[in-house]
Scaffold this motif. Structure first.
Motif, PDB file in Angstrom:
ATOM      1  N   THR A   1       0.815  -1.210   0.000  1.00 15.53           N
ATOM      2  CA  THR A   1       0.000   0.000   0.000  1.00 15.53           C
ATOM      3  C   THR A   1       0.849   1.261   0.000  1.00 15.53           C
ATOM      4  O   THR A   1       0.363   2.341  -0.349  1.00 15.53           O
ATOM      5  CB  THR A   1      -0.942   0.020   1.219  1.00 15.53           C
ATOM      6  OG1 THR A   1      -0.167  -0.100   2.415  1.00 15.53           O
ATOM      7  CG2 THR A   1      -1.950  -1.120   1.140  1.00 15.53           C
ATOM      8  N   ARG A   2       2.120   1.152   0.389  1.00 17.96           N
ATOM      9  CA  ARG A   2       3.019   2.308   0.380  1.00 17.96           C
ATOM     10  C   ARG A   2       3.791   2.431  -0.927  1.00 17.96           C
ATOM     11  O   ARG A   2       4.636   3.320  -1.071  1.00 17.96           O
ATOM     12  CB  ARG A   2       4.012   2.216   1.540  1.00 17.96           C
ATOM     13  CG  ARG A   2       3.355   2.136   2.917  1.00 17.96           C
ATOM     14  CD  ARG A   2       4.411   2.110   4.021  1.00 17.96           C
ATOM     15  NE  ARG A   2       3.869   1.634   5.278  1.00 17.96           N
ATOM     16  CZ  ARG A   2       4.592   1.447   6.389  1.00 17.96           C
ATOM     17  NH1 ARG A   2       5.904   1.700   6.364  1.00 17.96           N
ATOM     18  NH2 ARG A   2       4.023   1.003   7.491  1.00 17.96           N
ATOM     19  N   GLY A   3       3.528   1.546  -1.875  1.00 16.81           N
ATOM     20  CA  GLY A   3       4.152   1.653  -3.181  1.00 16.81           C
ATOM     21  C   GLY A   3       5.449   0.897  -3.351  1.00 16.81           C
ATOM     22  O   GLY A   3       6.110   1.036  -4.389  1.00 16.81           O
ATOM     23  N   SER A   4       5.831   0.081  -2.377  1.00 16.98           N
ATOM     24  CA  SER A   4       7.015  -0.760  -2.540  1.00 16.98           C
ATOM     25  C   SER A   4       6.659  -1.999  -3.349  1.00 16.98           C
ATOM     26  O   SER A   4       5.532  -2.505  -3.280  1.00 16.98           O
ATOM     27  CB  SER A   4       7.576  -1.181  -1.177  1.00 16.98           C
ATOM     28  OG  SER A   4       8.002  -0.056  -0.430  1.00 16.98           O
ATOM     29  N   LEU A   5       7.613  -2.488  -4.119  1.00 18.04           N
ATOM     30  CA  LEU A   5       7.438  -3.684  -4.934  1.00 18.04           C
ATOM     31  C   LEU A   5       8.196  -4.820  -4.275  1.00 18.04           C
ATOM     32  O   LEU A   5       9.402  -4.699  -4.019  1.00 18.04           O
ATOM     33  CB  LEU A   5       7.964  -3.425  -6.341  1.00 18.04           C
ATOM     34  CG  LEU A   5       7.716  -4.478  -7.427  1.00 18.04           C
ATOM     35  CD1 LEU A   5       6.229  -4.744  -7.599  1.00 18.04           C
ATOM     36  CD2 LEU A   5       8.335  -4.023  -8.742  1.00 18.04           C
ATOM     37  N   LEU A   6       7.508  -5.909  -3.957  1.00 17.42           N
ATOM     38  CA  LEU A   6       8.100  -7.047  -3.260  1.00 17.42           C
ATOM     39  C   LEU A   6       8.082  -8.274  -4.152  1.00 17.42           C
ATOM     40  O   LEU A   6       7.054  -8.591  -4.751  1.00 17.42           O
ATOM     41  CB  LEU A   6       7.352  -7.347  -1.970  1.00 17.42           C
ATOM     42  CG  LEU A   6       7.788  -6.617  -0.693  1.00 17.42           C
ATOM     43  CD1 LEU A   6       7.723  -5.117  -0.864  1.00 17.42           C
ATOM     44  CD2 LEU A   6       6.936  -7.072   0.492  1.00 17.42           C
ATOM     45  N   ALA A   7       9.230  -8.952  -4.226  1.00 22.62           N
ATOM     46  CA  ALA A   7       9.351 -10.198  -4.978  1.00 22.62           C
ATOM     47  C   ALA A   7       9.751 -11.314  -4.016  1.00 22.62           C
ATOM     48  O   ALA A   7      10.666 -11.138  -3.200  1.00 22.62           O
ATOM     49  CB  ALA A   7      10.384 -10.064  -6.084  1.00 22.62           C
TER      50      ALA A   7
ATOM     51  N   THR B   1      -5.617  -2.062   6.167  1.00 24.34           N
ATOM     52  CA  THR B   1      -4.680  -1.955   7.295  1.00 24.34           C
ATOM     53  C   THR B   1      -3.233  -1.753   6.840  1.00 24.34           C
ATOM     54  O   THR B   1      -2.391  -1.359   7.654  1.00 24.34           O
ATOM     55  CB  THR B   1      -4.744  -3.215   8.174  1.00 24.34           C
ATOM     56  OG1 THR B   1      -4.239  -4.334   7.425  1.00 24.34           O
ATOM     57  CG2 THR B   1      -6.176  -3.509   8.608  1.00 24.34           C
ATOM     58  N   GLY B   2      -2.935  -2.044   5.574  1.00 27.02           N
ATOM     59  CA  GLY B   2      -1.566  -1.979   5.085  1.00 27.02           C
ATOM     60  C   GLY B   2      -0.750  -3.222   5.379  1.00 27.02           C
ATOM     61  O   GLY B   2       0.416  -3.306   4.989  1.00 27.02           O
TER      62      GLY B   2
ATOM     63  N   ASP C   1     -11.844 -10.747   9.108  1.00 30.49           N
ATOM     64  CA  ASP C   1     -11.332  -9.894  10.189  1.00 30.49           C
ATOM     65  C   ASP C   1      -9.849  -9.584   9.983  1.00 30.49           C
ATOM     66  O   ASP C   1      -9.057  -9.601  10.910  1.00 30.49           O
ATOM     67  CB  ASP C   1     -11.579 -10.539  11.554  1.00 30.49           C
ATOM     68  CG  ASP C   1     -10.982 -11.937  11.681  1.00 30.49           C
ATOM     69  OD1 ASP C   1     -10.240 -12.359  10.759  1.00 30.49           O
ATOM     70  OD2 ASP C   1     -11.241 -12.604  12.693  1.00 30.49           O
ATOM     71  N   HIS C   2      -9.476  -9.317   8.735  1.00 31.47           N
ATOM     72  CA  HIS C   2      -8.119  -8.874   8.375  1.00 31.47           C
ATOM     73  C   HIS C   2      -7.052  -9.926   8.691  1.00 31.47           C
ATOM     74  O   HIS C   2      -5.913  -9.586   9.003  1.00 31.47           O
ATOM     75  CB  HIS C   2      -7.777  -7.549   9.071  1.00 31.47           C
ATOM     76  CG  HIS C   2      -8.756  -6.451   8.753  1.00 31.47           C
ATOM     77  ND1 HIS C   2      -8.781  -5.805   7.533  1.00 31.47           N
ATOM     78  CD2 HIS C   2      -9.773  -5.917   9.491  1.00 31.47           C
ATOM     79  CE1 HIS C   2      -9.757  -4.902   7.537  1.00 31.47           C
ATOM     80  NE2 HIS C   2     -10.376  -4.951   8.706  1.00 31.47           N
TER      81      HIS C   2
END
Length: 380
Positions: free
Chosen positions: A54-60, A116-117, A203-204
Motif C-alpha cells: 500500500t506504500r508503493g514498494s514492490l516485493l518479490a 490496514t496496510g 477480520d483482516h
C-alpha cells in the motif's frame, strides 16, 4: 522442464491504450532478480510471487531450494524489495528457513490488506507428507512494508489438518460487494483429495475458515490420465464483484488449456455452472499469472499445449469472455511459473504499467536451449 539454472526475471510492460481501447504492450525494462545454479546456500530459485504494498514498494518472493531443484526439498523463502518501481532492488533476505525438512515450505500466496496496510504471506509445510507430518498451512505477517516479518502462525488449528498450498500467486481483498473487505486465498490440495479450495477471512487475517471447493473427480481416489483434477490457481476479482479463478488443468481433462471457474458469492462456492474450459488459453500444465486492472483482464503463461515454452501475455476487454487476437511474447524459450501485479491508484504513470515475474530457463530437462536477453523497447 528442469528448473536448474532458471532465471527469475522481472519485466516492466508499458500499456498504450488508444482511443479505440486497443492495447499495445511493449517490454521497456528488464532485471534479473535471482540466478540458480548451486552457488551459495541455494541450489535453485522457483515459484516467484510479486506484489505492490500500500506504500508503493514492490516485493518479490521465491522459494530458495537448498540442495536440489525438487519440490520435496528444504527451502528458504527469499525476498527482495524495491522502493522505486523496480529500478533498483535490495539484496536477498531469507524471511523463512525450514531447516533440513525433506518436505519443506511451499509458496504460497501474498495478500495485501488495503485497509490496514498489512502483508500476509501464506505457505504450506509438509505438503506432500514426505517423511514429515502433519501438513500445515502457515502465515507470516509484516506491518512495516515488508521490512520485518512475524514468527510463523499455524492456521491448521482453524482450518483443519490437510495438505493445501495457496496459489501460487496472490490472494485478494474484495473491493466490491458481496463480502467487501474479505480476504480470499485459493490454492490446491493433494494426496488423493485433489481440487481447488479457498480460505476466507473477514477480520483482516486474524481468523480463517474454509470456503469454496472445486473437487477432483474421482475424489479421494487415485487419478488417471484425463481425469478432472483442478490444481494450482490464481483468483482475481472482476469489477462486478465476482471472482474469476484461473486453474491448472492437471490431467488435461477436456483440453490442453486453462480452466476458469467463477465464484459469485465472495468465495463461498464454486458452482460447476460457472466452470469454463478456455480453449484460447492453451497451457502445458503449469501455474499461471492473472490480473485485473482498470477493466482489463491479463493472463500470463507458457502458451504451448505440450511444453513449458513461449511465455506470453494475453489480455481481454470482456472479463475473459474472449481474448484479444494480439499477444505479447515475453520469452520464446523455456519458461514456467509467473505472477502479475500492478500499483493501484490514480497516478497516470502507474496506470500505464503492469509488472510480471516469471521463471525463465537456459536449459531444458532433456536438451540445451540457447538463451538471450530480451531486447528492451522504448516507451510510448
Amino acid at each position: 522442464m528442469n528448473p536448474f539454472g532458471l532465471l527469475l526475471s522481472v519485466y516492466f510492460i508499458r500499456l498504450a491504450v488508444a482511443g479505440n481501447g486497443e492495447i499495445n504492450p511493449l517490454i521497456t525494462e528488464e532485471k534479473l532478480l535471482w540466478v540458480g545454479g548451486g552457488a551459495g546456500e541455494v541450489h535453485t530459485y522457483r515459484i516467484p510471487l510479486l506484489t505492490f504494498t500500500t506504500r508503493g514498494s514492490l516485493l518479490a518472493f521465491a522459494e530458495g531450494r537448498k540442495t536440489s531443484s525438487g519440490d520435496m526439498e528444504a527451502k528458504f523463502i527469499a525476498l527482495r524489495r524495491s522502493t522505486d518501481r523496480g529500478a533498483t532492488w535490495s539484496p536477498t533476505s531469507y524471511i523463512v528457513n525450514d531447516g533440513i525438512h525433506t518436505d519443506g515450505s511451499n509458496l504460497g500466496s501474498i495478500v495485501v490488506d488495503e485497509e490496514t496496510g498489512a502483508l500476509l504471506l501464506i505457505y504450506s509445510l509438509c505438503f506432500y507428507r514426505y517423511h514429515c507430518s502433519p501438513p500445515s498451512t502457515m502465515l507470516i505477517e509484516s506491518l512495516d512494508d515488508g521490512l520485518t516479518w512475524s514468527a510463523p502462525r499455524n492456521l491448521s488449528v482453524q482450518l483443519g489438518v490437510k495438505s493445501f498450498i495457496p496459489g501460487p500467486g496472490f490472494g485478494i481483498q474484495k473491493r466490491y460487494p458481496p463480502a467487501k473487505g474479505r480476504l480470499v486465498v485459493c490454492g490446491h490440495g493433494t494426496i488423493v483429495g485433489d481440487g481447488v479450495f479457498c480460505i476466507l477471512s473477514d477480520d483482516h487475517g486474524r481468523t480463517w475458515r474454509n470456503g469454496a471447493a472445486l473437487k477432483s473427480i474421482p475424489y479421494n481416489q487415485p487419478k488417471q490420465k484425463q481425469d478432472f483434477n483442478p490444481d494450482e490457481c490464481q483468483p482475481v476479482e472482476l469489477q462486478n464483484g465476482s471472482i474469476a479463478i484461473f486453474v491448472r488443468n492437471q490431467n488435461n481433462y477436456h483440453c490442453h488449456c486453462r480452466m476458469v471457474v467463477r465464484s459469485l458469492d465472495g468465495g463461498e462456492t464454486l458452482p460447476v455452472e460457472e466452470l469454463k474450459f478456455d480453449q484460447t488459453l492453451v497451457d502445458p500444465v503449469v501455474a499461471a499469472g492473472a490480473l485485473q486492472k482498470d477493466g482489463v483482464l491479463y493472463f500470463s503463461n507458457p502458451a504451448n499445449s505440450q511444453n513449458r515454452v513461449n511465455m506470453t501475455l494475453r489480455w481481454s476487454l470482456t472479463d475473459g469472455e474472449n481474448w484479444n487476437n494480439e499477444v505479447l511474447q515475453i520469452w520464446q524459450g523455456p519458461s514456467g511459473y509467473s505472477s502479475l501485479t500492478s500499483l493501484k491508484g490514480d497516478n497516470p504513470e502507474d496506470k500505464k504499467h503492469i509488472f510480471i515475474i516469471y521463471e525463465k530457463g537456459q536449459k531444458d530437462y532433456c536438451e540445451t536451449v540457447s538463451f538471450a536477453k530480451i531486447h528492451l523497447y522504448g516507451g510510448i
